[in-house]
Design a protein around this motif. Structure first.
Motif, PDB file in Angstrom:
ATOM      1  N   LEU A  56       8.673  11.747  18.119  1.00  0.00           N
ATOM      2  CA  LEU A  56       9.053  11.712  19.235  1.00  0.00           C
ATOM      3  C   LEU A  56       8.468  10.553  20.114  1.00  0.00           C
ATOM      4  N   GLN A  57       7.197  10.149  19.542  1.00  0.00           N
ATOM      5  CA  GLN A  57       6.855   9.101  20.449  1.00  0.00           C
ATOM      6  C   GLN A  57       7.648   7.618  20.109  1.00  0.00           C
ATOM      7  N   THR A  58       8.469   7.779  18.814  1.00  0.00           N
ATOM      8  CA  THR A  58       9.264   6.499  18.527  1.00  0.00           C
ATOM      9  C   THR A  58      10.597   6.926  18.664  1.00  0.00           C
ATOM     10  N   GLU A  99      13.437  19.582  22.725  1.00  0.00           N
ATOM     11  CA  GLU A  99      14.173  19.361  24.039  1.00  0.00           C
ATOM     12  C   GLU A  99      14.037  18.180  24.867  1.00  0.00           C
ATOM     13  N   MET A 100      12.859  17.397  24.780  1.00  0.00           N
ATOM     14  CA  MET A 100      12.444  16.256  25.182  1.00  0.00           C
ATOM     15  C   MET A 100      13.379  15.164  24.531  1.00  0.00           C
ATOM     16  N   ALA A 101      13.528  15.226  23.455  1.00  0.00           N
ATOM     17  CA  ALA A 101      14.323  14.139  22.760  1.00  0.00           C
ATOM     18  C   ALA A 101      15.762  14.352  22.927  1.00  0.00           C
ATOM     19  N   ALA A 102      16.288  15.825  23.317  1.00  0.00           N
ATOM     20  CA  ALA A 102      17.451  16.041  23.602  1.00  0.00           C
ATOM     21  C   ALA A 102      18.019  15.173  24.989  1.00  0.00           C
ATOM     22  N   LYS A 103      16.902  15.376  25.822  1.00  0.00           N
ATOM     23  CA  LYS A 103      17.072  14.854  27.168  1.00  0.00           C
ATOM     24  C   LYS A 103      17.035  13.335  27.209  1.00  0.00           C
ATOM     25  N   GLN A 104      16.596  12.605  26.025  1.00  0.00           N
ATOM     26  CA  GLN A 104      16.678  11.229  25.998  1.00  0.00           C
ATOM     27  C   GLN A 104      17.905  10.868  25.483  1.00  0.00           C
ATOM     28  N   LEU A 105      18.729  11.784  24.874  1.00  0.00           N
ATOM     29  CA  LEU A 105      20.023  11.336  24.171  1.00  0.00           C
ATOM     30  C   LEU A 105      21.322  11.869  25.234  1.00  0.00           C
ATOM     31  N   GLU A 106      21.020  12.567  26.196  1.00  0.00           N
ATOM     32  CA  GLU A 106      21.944  12.933  27.148  1.00  0.00           C
ATOM     33  C   GLU A 106      22.917  11.774  27.539  1.00  0.00           C
ATOM     34  N   GLY A 107      24.224  12.099  27.174  1.00  0.00           N
ATOM     35  CA  GLY A 107      25.262  11.031  27.537  1.00  0.00           C
ATOM     36  C   GLY A 107      25.322   9.846  26.782  1.00  0.00           C
ATOM     37  N   THR A 161      16.671   4.530  17.425  1.00  0.00           N
ATOM     38  CA  THR A 161      16.233   5.035  16.202  1.00  0.00           C
ATOM     39  C   THR A 161      16.714   6.013  15.791  1.00  0.00           C
ATOM     40  N   LEU A 162      17.471   6.549  16.382  1.00  0.00           N
ATOM     41  CA  LEU A 162      18.539   7.716  15.805  1.00  0.00           C
ATOM     42  C   LEU A 162      19.589   7.189  15.149  1.00  0.00           C
ATOM     43  N   ILE A 183      19.995  17.173  10.781  1.00  0.00           N
ATOM     44  CA  ILE A 183      18.687  17.751  11.429  1.00  0.00           C
ATOM     45  C   ILE A 183      17.818  16.628  11.683  1.00  0.00           C
ATOM     46  N   VAL A 184      17.380  16.313  12.660  1.00  0.00           N
ATOM     47  CA  VAL A 184      16.520  15.258  12.951  1.00  0.00           C
ATOM     48  C   VAL A 184      15.343  15.881  13.473  1.00  0.00           C
ATOM     49  N   ASP A 185      14.027  15.910  12.921  1.00  0.00           N
ATOM     50  CA  ASP A 185      12.974  16.328  12.952  1.00  0.00           C
ATOM     51  C   ASP A 185      12.006  15.574  13.693  1.00  0.00           C
ATOM     52  N   VAL A 186      11.566  15.700  15.086  1.00  0.00           N
ATOM     53  CA  VAL A 186      10.811  14.909  16.037  1.00  0.00           C
ATOM     54  C   VAL A 186       9.292  15.272  16.014  1.00  0.00           C
ATOM     55  N   ARG A 187       8.769  15.997  15.048  1.00  0.00           N
ATOM     56  CA  ARG A 187       7.418  15.990  14.829  1.00  0.00           C
ATOM     57  C   ARG A 187       6.533  15.005  14.372  1.00  0.00           C
ATOM     58  N   THR A 188       5.356  15.081  14.687  1.00  0.00           N
ATOM     59  CA  THR A 188       4.651  13.960  13.946  1.00  0.00           C
ATOM     60  C   THR A 188       4.401  13.899  12.473  1.00  0.00           C
ATOM     61  N   THR A 189       4.025  12.648  12.185  1.00  0.00           N
ATOM     62  CA  THR A 189       4.024  12.459  10.624  1.00  0.00           C
ATOM     63  C   THR A 189       3.085  13.569   9.931  1.00  0.00           C
ATOM     64  N   ALA A 190       1.906  13.643  10.498  1.00  0.00           N
ATOM     65  CA  ALA A 190       1.222  14.614   9.706  1.00  0.00           C
ATOM     66  C   ALA A 190       1.750  16.070   9.822  1.00  0.00           C
ATOM     67  N   GLU A 191       2.403  16.543  10.804  1.00  0.00           N
ATOM     68  CA  GLU A 191       2.991  17.840  10.832  1.00  0.00           C
ATOM     69  C   GLU A 191       4.042  17.850   9.784  1.00  0.00           C
ATOM     70  N   VAL A 192       4.717  16.677   9.703  1.00  0.00           N
ATOM     71  CA  VAL A 192       6.056  16.893   8.700  1.00  0.00           C
ATOM     72  C   VAL A 192       5.406  16.791   7.179  1.00  0.00           C
ATOM     73  N   LYS A 193       4.289  15.984   6.976  1.00  0.00           N
ATOM     74  CA  LYS A 193       3.711  16.071   5.785  1.00  0.00           C
ATOM     75  C   LYS A 193       3.024  17.340   5.036  1.00  0.00           C
ATOM     76  N   ALA A 194       2.783  18.236   6.308  1.00  0.00           N
ATOM     77  CA  ALA A 194       2.249  19.547   5.842  1.00  0.00           C
ATOM     78  C   ALA A 194       3.464  20.468   5.677  1.00  0.00           C
ATOM     79  N   LYS A 195       4.511  20.501   6.387  1.00  0.00           N
ATOM     80  CA  LYS A 195       5.621  21.560   6.302  1.00  0.00           C
ATOM     81  C   LYS A 195       6.844  20.651   6.789  1.00  0.00           C
ATOM     82  N   PHE A 196       8.029  20.774   5.892  1.00  0.00           N
ATOM     83  CA  PHE A 196       9.310  20.160   6.174  1.00  0.00           C
ATOM     84  C   PHE A 196      10.484  20.681   5.604  1.00  0.00           C
TER      85      PHE A 196
END
Length: 175
Positions: free
Chosen positions: A44-46, A75-83, A51-52, A22-35
């Motif tokens: 996502l911004q990096t 979904e935005m991250a998935a589109k970056q990985l397509e193919g 990086t994956l 599982i790859v979590d693409v939320r911000t660091t602040a969001e992950v610090k609160a709940k993960f």
């Protein structure tokens, strides 16, 4: 679309989060609160293919599951990985909220943070109010600020993308 979207109950039908990549693409602040403790975090911004690949090291998972708050950024991250990678890409529908609803014991909650969505609403509301007040008390041209923010909100709703959210995600308090 070369990725699939699955509900958490299907993803974890025969597995726990520790059993899958599982790859979590939320911000660091969001992950610090709940993960999810077993998830790899790449904001996502990096996020990129490089990086994956660095994050999952030498693992060659059959499927990579992408996770965010509700599903949109995954979904935005998935589109970056397509193919670009041999693994199948699966977006977890409903994000961490849906996983927590399905099994609260899997999600670790450490504290409160202000989500990017709430930050956008706070910033947009502040700008609109400032534009109206400055338009009333300083010069009527300031009303254009409120109009600009309103147009941005409409564009965000129509395109399901948010430039202000991407900018706020790069702010120091979200790192």
């Amino acid at each position: 679309m070369n990725y699939s979207i699955e509900k958490p109950d299907q993803v974890f039908l025969n597995h726990t989060p520790a059993d899958v990549c599982i790859v979590d693409v939320r911000t660091t602040a969001e992950v610090k609160a709940k993960f999810l403790p077993s998830a790899v975090h790449i904001p996502l911004q990096t996020f990129s293919v490089n990086t994956l690949q660095q994050a999952i090291n030498e693992q060659k998972p059959e499927k990579i599951f992408l996770l965010c708050h509700s599903g949109r950024r995954a979904e935005m991250a998935a589109k970056q990985l397509e193919g670009q990678i041999p693994s199948s890409i699966v977006v977890i529908e409903g994000g961490i909220q849906a996983i927590e609803k399905m099994n609260p014991n899997w999600v670790v909650t450490q504290g409160k943070t202000v989500s990017i969505e709430r930050q956008v609403r706070i910033a947009a509301g502040t700008l609109v109010l400032s534009g109206v007040l400055a338009g009333l008390f300083v010069h009527s041209a300031w009303f254009a600020l409120s109009g600009f923010v309103g147009a941005g909100l409409m564009f965000s709703g129509i395109t399901d993308s948010c430039a202000m959210g991407l900018i706020l995600a790069k702010m120091p308090w979200n790192k």
